[in-house]
Design a protein around this motif. Structure first.
Motif, PDB file in Angstrom:
ATOM      1  N   GLY A 181       6.243  10.174  -0.397  1.00 47.90           N
ATOM      2  CA  GLY A 181       5.717   8.852  -0.674  1.00 47.90           C
ATOM      3  C   GLY A 181       6.328   7.756   0.183  1.00 47.90           C
ATOM      4  O   GLY A 181       7.541   7.736   0.419  1.00 47.90           O
ATOM      5  N   ASN A 182       5.481   6.818   0.640  1.00 46.61           N
ATOM      6  CA  ASN A 182       5.903   5.685   1.463  1.00 46.61           C
ATOM      7  C   ASN A 182       5.183   4.428   0.981  1.00 46.61           C
ATOM      8  O   ASN A 182       4.096   4.497   0.388  1.00 46.61           O
ATOM      9  CB  ASN A 182       5.549   5.910   2.937  1.00 46.61           C
ATOM     10  N   ARG A 183       5.806   3.288   1.249  1.00 45.23           N
ATOM     11  CA  ARG A 183       5.159   2.015   0.927  1.00 45.23           C
ATOM     12  C   ARG A 183       5.170   1.085   2.125  1.00 45.23           C
ATOM     13  O   ARG A 183       6.224   0.838   2.734  1.00 45.23           O
ATOM     14  CB  ARG A 183       5.839   1.330  -0.247  1.00 45.23           C
ATOM     15  N   LEU A 184       3.989   0.580   2.438  1.00 49.47           N
ATOM     16  CA  LEU A 184       3.862  -0.521   3.385  1.00 49.47           C
ATOM     17  C   LEU A 184       3.964  -1.829   2.612  1.00 49.47           C
ATOM     18  O   LEU A 184       3.354  -1.978   1.548  1.00 49.47           O
ATOM     19  CB  LEU A 184       2.497  -0.485   4.073  1.00 49.47           C
ATOM     20  N   GLY A 185       4.730  -2.784   3.157  1.00 51.81           N
ATOM     21  CA  GLY A 185       4.776  -4.127   2.611  1.00 51.81           C
ATOM     22  C   GLY A 185       4.543  -5.130   3.722  1.00 51.81           C
ATOM     23  O   GLY A 185       5.163  -5.005   4.785  1.00 51.81           O
ATOM     24  N   PHE A 224       7.228  -4.414   6.489  1.00 51.89           N
ATOM     25  CA  PHE A 224       8.270  -3.621   5.833  1.00 51.89           C
ATOM     26  C   PHE A 224       7.765  -2.196   5.625  1.00 51.89           C
ATOM     27  O   PHE A 224       6.615  -1.977   5.233  1.00 51.89           O
ATOM     28  CB  PHE A 224       8.627  -4.211   4.465  1.00 51.89           C
ATOM     29  N   ILE A 225       8.626  -1.237   5.876  1.00 45.59           N
ATOM     30  CA  ILE A 225       8.365   0.158   5.560  1.00 45.59           C
ATOM     31  C   ILE A 225       9.447   0.622   4.600  1.00 45.59           C
ATOM     32  O   ILE A 225      10.652   0.606   4.939  1.00 45.59           O
ATOM     33  CB  ILE A 225       8.366   1.058   6.808  1.00 45.59           C
ATOM     34  N   ASN A 226       9.058   0.974   3.384  1.00 47.07           N
ATOM     35  CA  ASN A 226      10.009   1.430   2.368  1.00 47.07           C
ATOM     36  C   ASN A 226      11.174   0.460   2.200  1.00 47.07           C
ATOM     37  O   ASN A 226      12.332   0.851   2.072  1.00 47.07           O
ATOM     38  CB  ASN A 226      10.520   2.837   2.706  1.00 47.07           C
ATOM     39  N   GLY A 227      10.856  -0.840   2.235  1.00 48.21           N
ATOM     40  CA  GLY A 227      11.849  -1.874   2.015  1.00 48.21           C
ATOM     41  C   GLY A 227      12.618  -2.303   3.245  1.00 48.21           C
ATOM     42  O   GLY A 227      13.368  -3.282   3.197  1.00 48.21           O
ATOM     43  N   LYS A 228      12.417  -1.628   4.359  1.00 47.96           N
ATOM     44  CA  LYS A 228      13.115  -1.963   5.605  1.00 47.96           C
ATOM     45  C   LYS A 228      12.213  -2.845   6.465  1.00 47.96           C
ATOM     46  O   LYS A 228      11.082  -2.462   6.772  1.00 47.96           O
ATOM     47  CB  LYS A 228      13.482  -0.688   6.360  1.00 47.96           C
ATOM     48  N   LYS A 229      12.712  -4.014   6.844  1.00 43.84           N
ATOM     49  CA  LYS A 229      11.918  -4.898   7.711  1.00 43.84           C
ATOM     50  C   LYS A 229      11.959  -4.378   9.139  1.00 43.84           C
ATOM     51  O   LYS A 229      13.045  -4.219   9.711  1.00 43.84           O
ATOM     52  CB  LYS A 229      12.433  -6.328   7.645  1.00 43.84           C
ATOM     53  N   LYS A 259       0.855  -1.187   0.000  1.00 43.74           N
ATOM     54  CA  LYS A 259       0.000   0.000   0.000  1.00 43.74           C
ATOM     55  C   LYS A 259       0.890   1.236   0.000  1.00 43.74           C
ATOM     56  O   LYS A 259       1.761   1.395   0.866  1.00 43.74           O
ATOM     57  CB  LYS A 259      -0.904   0.014   1.227  1.00 43.74           C
ATOM     58  N   ASP A 260       0.688   2.097  -0.984  1.00 45.22           N
ATOM     59  CA  ASP A 260       1.408   3.364  -1.059  1.00 45.22           C
ATOM     60  C   ASP A 260       0.571   4.466  -0.428  1.00 45.22           C
ATOM     61  O   ASP A 260      -0.665   4.480  -0.539  1.00 45.22           O
ATOM     62  CB  ASP A 260       1.700   3.725  -2.516  1.00 45.22           C
ATOM     63  N   PHE A 261       1.251   5.402   0.207  1.00 46.29           N
ATOM     64  CA  PHE A 261       0.567   6.547   0.795  1.00 46.29           C
ATOM     65  C   PHE A 261       1.568   7.682   0.954  1.00 46.29           C
ATOM     66  O   PHE A 261       2.792   7.464   0.957  1.00 46.29           O
ATOM     67  CB  PHE A 261      -0.054   6.195   2.152  1.00 46.29           C
ATOM     68  N   ASP A 304       9.404  -4.576  -5.377  1.00 47.15           N
ATOM     69  CA  ASP A 304       8.095  -4.733  -4.737  1.00 47.15           C
ATOM     70  C   ASP A 304       7.977  -3.928  -3.455  1.00 47.15           C
ATOM     71  O   ASP A 304       6.861  -3.643  -3.000  1.00 47.15           O
ATOM     72  CB  ASP A 304       7.829  -6.208  -4.427  1.00 47.15           C
ATOM     73  N   TYR A 305       9.091  -3.584  -2.861  1.00 48.77           N
ATOM     74  CA  TYR A 305       9.080  -2.867  -1.586  1.00 48.77           C
ATOM     75  C   TYR A 305       9.333  -1.371  -1.770  1.00 48.77           C
ATOM     76  O   TYR A 305       9.543  -0.651  -0.799  1.00 48.77           O
ATOM     77  CB  TYR A 305      10.117  -3.481  -0.650  1.00 48.77           C
ATOM     78  N   SER A 306       9.308  -0.908  -3.028  1.00 49.38           N
ATOM     79  CA  SER A 306       9.614   0.486  -3.347  1.00 49.38           C
ATOM     80  C   SER A 306       8.344   1.248  -3.711  1.00 49.38           C
ATOM     81  O   SER A 306       7.457   0.720  -4.401  1.00 49.38           O
ATOM     82  CB  SER A 306      10.602   0.569  -4.517  1.00 49.38           C
ATOM     83  N   TYR A 307       8.272   2.462  -3.284  1.00 49.23           N
ATOM     84  CA  TYR A 307       7.124   3.334  -3.535  1.00 49.23           C
ATOM     85  C   TYR A 307       6.853   3.463  -5.033  1.00 49.23           C
ATOM     86  O   TYR A 307       7.753   3.628  -5.851  1.00 49.23           O
ATOM     87  CB  TYR A 307       7.383   4.713  -2.925  1.00 49.23           C
TER      88      TYR A 307
END
Length: 733
Positions: free
Chosen positions: A98-102, A61-66, A38-40, A176-179
């Motif tokens: 921009g941020n991505r939840l994984g 994961f937040i922006n690719g960081k576990k 989910k991007d936000f 896949d873990y990138s915004y």
């Protein structure tokens, strides 16, 4: 209050589960772990919090960081009873913009795939993996899980807690873990059903890495290599290789060698395909790959690595367990005792994954009897009370209206009709009793008093037979030299009734502590009634008629014999032991009581002899056969061989329920008695016993509020001298 909830967050979490699909798969019908994204966007903010439920298990994961709190999050529970969520402070993790939840999801107990075992695959809660989350920025809800989330099948093409995990690294894409990245493999998440359980914040100690272990040897065997990590522990592999694209590598995890070869018959169940048991698979990408399972763990000393021939690689063991830390330790000049303590600690940690489990390979179940037997030593050795209190929440949820408890928790239906009984159910009293004793926490008594009373006043009262005794469930499990674990010489009616008396005696103290005089009186009256009924049927000439070491020791322990009878009763126990050549003839229930009884009645050397005998059977026999953890059973083996002389099956080589010896070591060899009057956890009495084969002991213990004591015990001319080396906060009485 232990639980401090925001009710709106709980309601939103409960009502907003999403999934990839409703397919659950099976042992041979593999379903990949779903990856949700989910991007936000956020601009300037002060605080950000994420609340997440990942069923069965999740990685965040937040922006690719576990940033997951630990391994195997959030918890192992029955989702009909309790659904656990975790809370994360993301204030320092989110970017302006921009941020991505994984979120990766694993099967856990929600969707076990390893065959029809203990009823988990028949559970009505069984479902595909599902996710619910809420994100707040500056205390306002800005995001919740819904159909706007994207989801795809990840590179984890199979995962199961008992079997293992398969990674196809050809499918892994770091983007896949990138915004703002998405490809055609993604689809919109599906709204899915809500589990039945209440939503609780998970306050159990998270599962963490303890140490990295390098192999002590690597040997070419058959078509692969056997890596020996030196000790039988619980953990996961960390494997690095640059293989050929599509190259398949298998990692088989096992406890022992048989004639120098891979052996795993004792680490899988009858309904489980042993060629899938504790087996991980890596399919190489063609680049540098690192394989580390996310949603499983194994019990092992050895890994058989297959498929890596001719390619340079690196393989390590990562030991993991709940992040409970040592609060007590000791060393003596007797190396046998030191080694037995060491392998006890190995089994404790191998079997503490949110709560005490029975073994880290074959079952991973929360058997109540195992925890009851180990309750005191776990609270002496580790700061485990926090996790044990959380598990007690689950135990109370599993209790039926008639007071009955199952033999393992979590469970669906298994364990109510077989696998329980007073010696297992006693966990409901043993845990609060010892938590209070070693931490002074009265709240654990209040939290569990209703459940304890219901068990005793409904379940036990309704089960009294025509002789006024109790007779159901499991007995003196794994009696030494018994051909089968469920074959024991002490009748269940004996161990059941004596266990209930012990529960009532402890319950009386717990109820008195919280001034519940009515329930205390009930416990006192029922205890005396059971003692009278037991003596009437089972006692003659200061002996329990079945004439077993377990029965006689347990009867002495719970006060079946009065002060005028104790001397003769102890003499009869000593005769039983001598008639068996001073060798043990008891199971884990006898193991719990016999050393205390012998030591407190002047036979401390005989107590230690039973444990450390050079002859079979003894616990030292395990050491003599290379044990680095406590085994489940004591059976004679073929010389230099894993197989039993009687041809029976080899059980688990990593069980903690014999670890009650550690409490004996602390209480009698070290002489450590914390809170001796059950009134003040800051009081300590040091009263070591004299042992012929021990001349020096050094002990340390950490209590609440940084309280600490370190002391040594020296034997001089058959007398003991205690030297206090460090003391903070404790009062020695």
């Amino acid at each position: 209050m232990r639980y401090n909830y925001n009710m709106d967050i709980k309601s939103i979490l409960k009502d907003n589960f999403i999934c990839l699909s409703e397919k659950i798969g099976g042992q041979y019908d593999r379903v990949a772990a779903p990856l949700f994204i989910k991007d936000f966007k956020v601009e300037s903010f002060k605080s950000a919090k994420l609340y997440i439920i990942g069923l069965g298990l999740y990685e965040l994961f937040i922006n690719g960081k576990k940033i997951t709190k630990g391994k195997l999050a959030p918890y192992f529970s029955n989702p009909n009873h309790i659904i656990y969520y975790d809370e994360y402070d993301l204030s320092n993790e989110l970017l302006n913009g921009g941020n991505r939840l994984g979120i990766l999801l694993g099967c856990g107990w929600l969707n076990p795939l390893s065959g029809k075992i203990w009823g988990f695959t028949e559970a009505d809660w069984r479902a595909s993996e599902r996710l619910s989350l809420v994100l707040t920025i500056d205390d306002e809800i800005v995001l919740k899980s819904d159909e706007s989330f994207y989801v795809k099948e990840s590179h984890i093409i199979f995962n199961d807690l008992r079997c293992g995990e398969y990674h196809d690294m050809r499918l892994f894409n770091q983007k896949d873990y990138s915004y703002n990245y998405i490809d055609s493999s993604y689809k919109k998440a599906l709204k899915t059903k809500t589990p039945k359980g209440d939503v609780f914040l998970c306050e159990a100690d998270p599962i963490k890495e303890r140490k990295i272990i390098k192999p002590i040897s690597i040997k070419k065997v058959d078509d692969g290599y056997i890596y020996d990590f030196g000790e039988n522990l619980a953990g996961i592999p960390r494997f690095k290789i640059k293989g050929h694209r599509g190259q398949l590598i298998s990692l088989w995890h096992f406890e022992a060698l048989l004639d120098g070869h891979f052996y795993n018959k004792n680490t899988c169940t009858p309904d489980q395909d042993r060629y899938m048991s504790q087996k991980d698979i890596l399919i190489c990408s063609g680049d540098n790959d690192t394989f580390e399972p996310s949603f499983t763990y194994h019990g092992f000393r050895y890994i058989y690595l297959e498929g890596s021939e001719g390619i340079e690689c690196e393989l390590e063991m990562v030991q993991i367990s709940s992040s409970i830390f040592r609060r007590a330790s000791f060393t003596t000049d007797n190396e046998i005792i030191n080694k037995l303590q060491h392998i006890t600690l190995n089994s404790d940690l191998s079997n503490f994954f949110y709560f005490p489990t029975d073994c880290p390979q074959r079952e991973k179940n929360g058997w109540t009897g195992d925890a009851s037997l180990s309750a005191e030593q776990l609270l002496l050795n580790f700061d485990s009370s926090n996790s044990l209190k959380v598990w007690l929440d689950n135990i109370r949820k599993a209790q039926r209206e008639d007071g009955q408890l199952p033999g393992l928790i979590p469970t669906y239906k298994f364990g109510y009709d077989w696998g329980n009984g007073p010696n297992w159910d006693s966990v409901l009293v043993e845990l609060p009793y010892h938590i209070y004793k070693y931490t002074g926490d009265k709240k654990v008594i209040y939290d569990n008093s209703d459940a304890i009373y219901k068990y005793l006043s409904v379940n036990i009262i309704n089960r009294l037979n025509e002789d006024g005794l109790i007779n159901y469930g499991l007995g003196d499990w794994c009696e030494a030299d018994s051909p089968l674990e469920h074959v024991y010489s002490t009748p269940v009616e004996v161990t059941d009734t004596l266990e209930v008396i012990d529960m009532l005696e402890k319950a009386y103290l717990l109820f008195k502590t919280i001034n519940d005089d009515e329930r205390a009186l009930f416990s006192y009256i029922l205890s005396n009634k059971l003692k009278d009924s037991f003596k009437k049927k089972w006692v003659e000439n200061f002996s329990v008629k079945c004439a077993t070491q377990t029965a006689q020791a347990f009867a002495i322990k719970v006060g079946i014999f009065n002060n005028d009878e104790i001397k003769d009763a102890v003499s009869n126990l000593i005769s039983l032991i001598h008639s068996n050549n001073d060798l043990m003839k008891y199971g884990v229930i006898g193991n719990k009581v016999i050393y205390d009884v012998l030591s407190e009645n002047g036979y401390s050397d005989l107590a230690l002899k039973l444990i450390t005998q050079d002859k079979y059977p003894s616990l030292k026999y395990w050491l003599d056969n290379g044990a680095t953890s406590l085994w489940e059973a004591i059976n004679e083996l073929e010389p230099n061989h894993l197989l039993r002389k009687d041809g029976g099956r080899v059980l688990s080589l990593n069980h903690h329920f014999w670890g009650t010896i550690s409490a004996f070591f602390f209480k009698y060899i070290c002489g450590l008695n914390v809170n001796p009057n059950m009134e003040n956890e800051n009081e300590i009495k040091i009263n070591p016993y004299i042992f012929k084969d021990i001349n020096y002991v050094k002990c340390e213990f950490k209590g609440n509020n940084d309280n600490y004591i370190e002391y040594e015990v020296l034997k001089q001319n058959d007398t003991l001298k205690v030297n206090i080396l460090k003391l903070k906060g404790f009062k020695i009485i």
